[in-house]
Write a protein that holds these residues in place. Structure first.
Motif, PDB file in Angstrom:
ATOM      1  N   VAL A  46       0.866  -1.179   0.000  1.00 46.23           N
ATOM      2  CA  VAL A  46       0.000   0.000   0.000  1.00 46.23           C
ATOM      3  C   VAL A  46       0.903   1.229   0.000  1.00 46.23           C
ATOM      4  O   VAL A  46       1.715   1.409   0.906  1.00 46.23           O
ATOM      5  N   VAL A  47       0.765   2.053  -1.013  1.00 45.73           N
ATOM      6  CA  VAL A  47       1.628   3.222  -1.162  1.00 45.73           C
ATOM      7  C   VAL A  47       0.888   4.470  -0.697  1.00 45.73           C
ATOM      8  O   VAL A  47      -0.173   4.810  -1.208  1.00 45.73           O
ATOM      9  N   VAL A  48       1.457   5.125   0.304  1.00 39.92           N
ATOM     10  CA  VAL A  48       0.959   6.433   0.755  1.00 39.92           C
ATOM     11  C   VAL A  48       2.129   7.395   0.615  1.00 39.92           C
ATOM     12  O   VAL A  48       3.046   7.405   1.441  1.00 39.92           O
ATOM     13  N   THR A  49       2.113   8.169  -0.438  1.00 42.13           N
ATOM     14  CA  THR A  49       3.217   9.076  -0.713  1.00 42.13           C
ATOM     15  C   THR A  49       3.232  10.222   0.295  1.00 42.13           C
ATOM     16  O   THR A  49       2.262  10.465   1.018  1.00 42.13           O
ATOM     17  N   SER A  50       4.345  10.947   0.313  1.00 41.93           N
ATOM     18  CA  SER A  50       4.457  12.110   1.187  1.00 41.93           C
ATOM     19  C   SER A  50       3.395  13.137   0.833  1.00 41.93           C
ATOM     20  O   SER A  50       2.816  13.780   1.714  1.00 41.93           O
ATOM     21  N   GLU A  51       3.118  13.278  -0.444  1.00 38.83           N
ATOM     22  CA  GLU A  51       2.084  14.227  -0.881  1.00 38.83           C
ATOM     23  C   GLU A  51       0.713  13.831  -0.332  1.00 38.83           C
ATOM     24  O   GLU A  51      -0.052  14.671   0.138  1.00 38.83           O
ATOM     25  N   ASP A  93       6.334   4.270   0.929  1.00 41.00           N
ATOM     26  CA  ASP A  93       6.272   5.677   0.531  1.00 41.00           C
ATOM     27  C   ASP A  93       6.133   5.855  -0.969  1.00 41.00           C
ATOM     28  O   ASP A  93       5.620   6.875  -1.432  1.00 41.00           O
ATOM     29  N   THR A  94       6.630   4.887  -1.743  1.00 43.60           N
ATOM     30  CA  THR A  94       6.599   4.988  -3.194  1.00 43.60           C
ATOM     31  C   THR A  94       6.323   3.617  -3.812  1.00 43.60           C
ATOM     32  O   THR A  94       6.542   2.578  -3.168  1.00 43.60           O
ATOM     33  N   VAL A  95       5.893   3.628  -5.064  1.00 42.04           N
ATOM     34  CA  VAL A  95       5.690   2.373  -5.791  1.00 42.04           C
ATOM     35  C   VAL A  95       7.031   1.685  -6.001  1.00 42.04           C
ATOM     36  O   VAL A  95       7.132   0.452  -5.922  1.00 42.04           O
ATOM     37  N   ASP A  96       8.091   2.463  -6.276  1.00 47.16           N
ATOM     38  CA  ASP A  96       9.417   1.872  -6.483  1.00 47.16           C
ATOM     39  C   ASP A  96       9.888   1.119  -5.245  1.00 47.16           C
ATOM     40  O   ASP A  96      10.520   0.060  -5.354  1.00 47.16           O
ATOM     41  N   ALA A  97       9.584   1.655  -4.058  1.00 50.23           N
ATOM     42  CA  ALA A  97       9.971   0.957  -2.826  1.00 50.23           C
ATOM     43  C   ALA A  97       9.150  -0.317  -2.655  1.00 50.23           C
ATOM     44  O   ALA A  97       9.667  -1.358  -2.234  1.00 50.23           O
ATOM     45  N   ALA A  98       7.870  -0.254  -2.997  1.00 53.35           N
ATOM     46  CA  ALA A  98       7.000  -1.423  -2.834  1.00 53.35           C
ATOM     47  C   ALA A  98       7.394  -2.561  -3.766  1.00 53.35           C
ATOM     48  O   ALA A  98       7.364  -3.737  -3.374  1.00 53.35           O
ATOM     49  N   ARG A  99       7.790  -2.231  -4.981  1.00 51.98           N
ATOM     50  CA  ARG A  99       8.079  -3.286  -5.958  1.00 51.98           C
ATOM     51  C   ARG A  99       9.323  -4.096  -5.598  1.00 51.98           C
ATOM     52  O   ARG A  99       9.552  -5.179  -6.146  1.00 51.98           O
ATOM     53  N   LEU A 100      10.123  -3.582  -4.650  1.00 53.40           N
ATOM     54  CA  LEU A 100      11.310  -4.312  -4.199  1.00 53.40           C
ATOM     55  C   LEU A 100      10.986  -5.311  -3.092  1.00 53.40           C
ATOM     56  O   LEU A 100      11.824  -6.139  -2.740  1.00 53.40           O
TER      57      LEU A 100
END
Length: 273
Positions: A46-51, A93-100
């Motif tokens: 689940v991605v919840v960005t800083s924005e 925080d980001t999709v890039d972090a989640a995909r790892l």
């Protein structure tokens, strides 16, 4: 152009002379009742960005500055919702972090797309109302787009007896968030995109149809959750709205266009005593 600038400067000066324009800070707060739903047997990101976690809506009406600080409550509710819906939900925080992250079957990124409200003054002094439209981007484990889900939450609050209405708008805002949460919890398992997750299979990237094609129109309809007004009675200013259905005020006048009635509807799931 110069005359317009002078007019604006004059209004700003007038506000300063009169002691400053009024400001209403809307702070939605609360917790969801524990939903009695069958968890989807899947590990998801689940991605919840800083924005998103700092999302703030600012608007001025009739020399009143409204500032709705939605980000903290948005992040808190998103964590509650996805941990209730899925057997394992990790926040990034980001999709890039989640995909790892190993073992994910899907990645979700919920965002607030639109916030609108009607103050008690605008409803004739009977209640205040809020509409929040969400967009949830859904990705495969590698971060490739799969689909986008749109849903709308409605909430209402009492008319203020004293004060500037900030507390009552906060109640209505949280009710709208909770309404959207209810629709996601009860309706997501019925969507086609959920079927692989229900049998613990990873989502696969989809070939996107051409814009305007019949396939694109059908996909948009399938991925929309019905925007049904919440049926809670207006609560007192010091409490969170009850989840017991009752007669409902009309939906906010500034709400987005409703979706066709053939699409899904849902109310808040049963809660534990």
């Amino acid at each position: 152009m110069q005359r317009t600038a002078h007019i604006r400067l004059g209004l700003a000066t007038l506000c300063a002379v009169l002691g400053g324009c009024a400001k209403v800070a809307v702070l939605p707060e609360g917790d969801l009742p524990k939903p009695l739903v069958v968890q989807t047997p899947a590990k998801v990101g689940v991605v919840v960005t800083s924005e998103a976690s700092n999302y703030t809506h600012k608007e001025s009406r009739a020399s009143i500055d409204y500032e709705a600080q939605l980000g903290p409550s948005h992040k808190h509710l998103i964590e509650e919702i996805f941990k209730a819906e899925f057997a394992d939900a990790k926040v990034f925080d980001t999709v890039d972090a989640a995909r790892l992250e190993p073992g994910l079957l899907a990645i979700f990124e919920p965002r607030i797309e639109q916030f609108s409200f009607a103050s008690a003054k605008e409803t004739g002094g009977q209640y205040c109302a809020v509409t929040i439209r969400y967009q949830i981007s859904i990705y495969a484990p590698d971060g490739s787009p799969v689909d986008t889900l749109t849903l709308t939450g409605y909430g209402s609050g009492p008319a203020p007896k004293i004060g500037n209405g900030a507390e009552e708008l906060g109640i209505a805002t949280f009710a709208a968030m909770r309404d959207a949460a209810a629709k996601f919890l009860t309706q997501f398992p019925t969507l086609d995109v959920a079927k692989p997750l229900l049998v613990s299979q990873a989502l696969q990237p989809k070939v996107q149809p051409l814009p305007g094609s019949p396939e694109a129109t059908a996909a948009a309809a399938d991925m929309t959750i019905e925007a049904v007004p919440i049926n809670d009675p207006p609560p007192v200013a010091s409490t969170i709205p009850s989840s017991t259905p009752a007669s409902s005020p009309p939906p906010p006048p500034a709400s987005p266009p409703p979706v066709p009635p053939s699409q899904m509807q849902g109310q808040f799931p049963a809660t534990e005593p």
